[in-house]
Design an enzyme around this catalytic site. Sequence first.
Site, mmCIF file in Angstrom:
data_model
loop_
_atom_site.group_PDB
_atom_site.id
_atom_site.type_symbol
_atom_site.label_atom_id
_atom_site.label_comp_id
_atom_site.label_asym_id
_atom_site.label_seq_id
_atom_site.Cartn_x
_atom_site.Cartn_y
_atom_site.Cartn_z
ATOM 1 C CG ASP A 81 48.065 26.368 -22.697
ATOM 2 O OD1 ASP A 81 48.903 26.467 -23.606
ATOM 3 O OD2 ASP A 81 46.942 26.899 -22.727
ATOM 4 C CG HIS A 82 45.372 24.409 -25.381
ATOM 5 N ND1 HIS A 82 44.160 24.732 -25.970
ATOM 6 C CD2 HIS A 82 46.171 25.477 -25.565
ATOM 7 C CE1 HIS A 82 44.258 25.926 -26.526
ATOM 8 N NE2 HIS A 82 45.459 26.413 -26.274
ATOM 9 C CD GLU A 133 39.899 27.356 -27.426
ATOM 10 O OE1 GLU A 133 40.900 27.094 -26.724
ATOM 11 O OE2 GLU A 133 39.918 27.366 -28.676
ATOM 12 N N GLY A 180 50.743 29.955 -32.891
ATOM 13 C CA GLY A 180 51.903 29.867 -33.765
ATOM 14 C C GLY A 180 52.299 31.191 -34.401
ATOM 15 C CG HIS A 210 44.153 30.458 -25.820
ATOM 16 N ND1 HIS A 210 44.775 29.269 -25.513
ATOM 17 C CD2 HIS A 210 43.357 30.737 -24.757
ATOM 18 C CE1 HIS A 210 44.374 28.842 -24.327
ATOM 19 N NE2 HIS A 210 43.511 29.714 -23.853
ATOM 20 N N GLY A 211 46.727 32.529 -28.537
ATOM 21 C CA GLY A 211 47.331 32.920 -29.817
ATOM 22 C C GLY A 211 47.666 34.393 -29.839
ATOM 23 C CG ASP A 255 54.700 28.677 -26.256
ATOM 24 O OD1 ASP A 255 54.425 27.616 -26.856
ATOM 25 O OD2 ASP A 255 55.754 28.837 -25.612
HETATM 26 O O1 TD3 Z 1 47.725 30.509 -26.857
HETATM 27 C C1 TD3 Z 1 48.834 29.991 -26.747
HETATM 28 C C2 TD3 Z 1 50.093 30.636 -27.321
HETATM 29 O O2 TD3 Z 1 49.808 31.400 -28.437
HETATM 30 P P1 TD3 Z 1 51.025 31.967 -29.335
HETATM 31 O O3 TD3 Z 1 51.429 30.864 -30.263
HETATM 32 O O4 TD3 Z 1 50.449 33.154 -30.074
HETATM 33 O O5 TD3 Z 1 52.147 32.363 -28.428
HETATM 34 N N1 TD3 Z 1 48.984 28.824 -26.060
HETATM 35 O O6 TD3 Z 1 47.930 28.252 -25.452
HETATM 36 C C3 TD3 Z 1 50.265 28.127 -26.047
HETATM 37 C C4 TD3 Z 1 50.113 26.907 -26.964
HETATM 38 C C5 TD3 Z 1 51.305 25.989 -26.805
HETATM 39 C C6 TD3 Z 1 50.829 24.571 -26.906
HETATM 40 O O7 TD3 Z 1 51.892 23.734 -26.647
HETATM 41 ZN ZN ZN Z 2 46.267 28.347 -26.643
#
Ligand code: TD3
Ligand code: ZN
Length: 308
Positions: A81-82, A133, A180, A210-211, A255
């Site tokens: 991820d990322h 992304e 977050g 995401h998010g 997350d």
């Molecule tokens: O898109 C997300 C999670 O989104 P959310 O914070 O809404 O659960 N992620 O990519 C997880 C980011 C964690 C980085 O350590």
């Molecule tokens: Zn993310």
Amino acid sequence: PLVTSKELFKKAYEGGYAIGAFNVNNMEIIQGIVEAAKEENSPLILQVSAGARKYARPVYLKKLVEAAVEDTGLPVVLHLDHGESFEICKACIDDGFTSVMIDGSKLPFEENITLTKKVVDYAHEHGVVVEAELGRIGGVEDNISVGEREATFTDPDQALEFVERTGVDSLAIAIGTSHGAYKFKGEPYLDFKRLEEIMKRLPGFPLVLHGASTVLPEFVEACNKYGGSIHSAKGVPEEMLRKAASLGICKINIDTDLRLAMTAMIRKYLAENPSEFDPRKYLGAAREAIKEMVKHKIRNVLGSSNKL
Ligand SMILES: O=C(COP(=O)(O)O)N(O)CCCCO
Ligand SMILES: [Zn+2]
Ligand code: NA
């Protein structure tokens, strides 16, 4: 076995559902997630962020995921991820990950394309798929902090050009979410018009959200009831996520909802059992909370039950 997401996304797109991508950092989180997927007979993506690799150290997470696959027999996607550099993507590809994200969203368009294409070329040589992304999601979490106002949504025409020029397998788009627990100041809002414009230009192409945590109020309240202090937290309503899953979104990242479920349970357990000091007691309770949260997401948001 460890699998790529290629076939899973194709079926999800056609079936109008999405695959959950859950962040993992330790044994109990992994166990809770895979137990849920096993009981729901659901496909699953376990994703590891750069922060998780630093926290647990790469070899521990790799072995824990391998253990989960061996123990459950589930097909699991192991995803970075990322990833923010070619180097970390290469390291994960060489380490047996089946999918990596190269997040060039902070770069100018052309540089994002160059970096993404470099990762795609290496990944495809090794049978690994790539998520990129375009557009910038905001939010502060695990040093992914983009000033809320700087966040820019994904341009549909740029998305088409980006996919054509990079050969990437899936694309994380910005339509209003952020990482977050503090996603919206006012009313939650996702730009579904923009999502539909992107889908028109890229029919059948897997998109990623995401998010996408909901930040369920009952878990925030439980945290605060047992000593926490989390205020003005707000996430994406599950109704909006169901709509996104029914459209071109094939992967939904979660997350924060896992973190809140786990934290609420541990706070509650310790408050209700003041004389207990066996970590297995509260970590075991946390594992159960993770499992219930993931089952809820699979059934009520993703629609991926019995899709194995
Ligand atoms: O898109 C997300 C999670 O989104 P959310 O914070 O809404 O659960 N992620 O990519 C997880 C980011 C964690 C980085 O350590
Ligand atoms: Zn993310
Ligand atoms: Na979908």
